[in-house]
Motif scaffolding. Structure first.
Motif: not given
Length: 262
Positions: A46-49, A51-53, A57-58, A81-82, A85
């Protein structure tokens, strides 16, 4: 290919192609993620993983993965999205990458392939959870050795008055009276010494009690650790005593100090 093979491949490519710091960071993060998923290739991430790591930015993530694909290190299919992934594939440049496979990745993957891949990934994740194999480490750490529990101390069981009398019997002229005094004294203290520590061996304490009473009474005999009689001389008259005799004040102190006290 192994983890090291992918790393060597990157640096060989870097000799001919320049990478930005974010591209390098993203590529090595994808290597780590593929390793943590058991080298399933292709794999979901997933993109979110990401980005947080790695803290980008996206838009930067999208630009970096496009550039890595253009430079030949990865292939990917963007996610929805949603719904699902993105799917990444780490390329092996030592082999000719299938044109058909490359096209299928460059374009939208067929629905059947996408569904099968999602099912496979889900099944694999369930398998990893059941087998407790969700480590993100390159090498699986050795299982910690089970710590040996400390051996439990034997529980102290207070003696009865009869047991104390049996121990004192014949060792003092007023052994029965002294046995009762000893018993009620320590029973009132809940079988603890003057420092409040639990007495572990009441018989050792009783043995010391008997020795002290014998010395107070001026007796020339006392008991050893096994309850037997040991002669104690108070002067030079014991110079010719047998080897088992304890003589003089120094020998008496050493003998008392050697007694086990609970």
């Amino acid at each position: 290919m192994t983890y090291l093979d992918y790393i060597n491949q990157f640096w060989q490519t870097q000799a001919n192609v320049q990478f930005s710091s974010n591209e390098v960071y993203l590529y090595f993060y994808l290597l780590k993620e593929c390793n943590s998923q058991g080298w399933e290739n292709p794999f979901e991430c997933p993109n979110r993983r990401i980005l947080l790591s790695i803290g980008i930015s996206e838009p930067t993530l999208i630009d970096c993965r496009n550039r890595l694909q253009q430079k030949g290190l990865i292939e990917f299919q963007a996610g929805k999205r949603r719904e699902k992934s993105p799917i990444y594939y780490l390329k092996d440049l030592s082999k000719d990458f299938s044109k058909d496979f490359s096209k299928s990745f460059s374009k939208d993957l067929s629905k059947s392939f996408s569904k099968d891949l999602s099912k496979s990934l889900s099944s694999y994740k369930e398998y990893r959870i059941k087998n407790n194999n969700n480590s993100n480490e390159l090498f699986t750490p050795e299982k910690e050795k089970t710590k040996k529990g400390r051996s439990k101390k034997t529980e102290f069981i207070p003696p009865t008055l009869d047991e104390v009398k049996n121990y004192f019997e014949g060792k003092l002229p007023d052994w029965e009276k002294q046995a009762e005094i000893f018993f009620y004294h320590f029973d009132a203290l809940n079988w603890k010494n003057t420092n409040g520590a639990r007495i572990e061996r009441w018989d050792s304490r009783a043995n010391l009690w008997i020795i002290e009473k014998q010395l107070q009474n001026g007796n020339k005999s006392t008991t050893n650790n096994n309850g037997g009689i040991v002669s104690i001389a108070t002067g030079g008259e014991a110079a010719a005593a047998d080897p088992n005799t304890v003589t003089g004040s120094r020998e008496l102190d050493e003998f008392i100090n050697s007694l086990p006290i609970g």
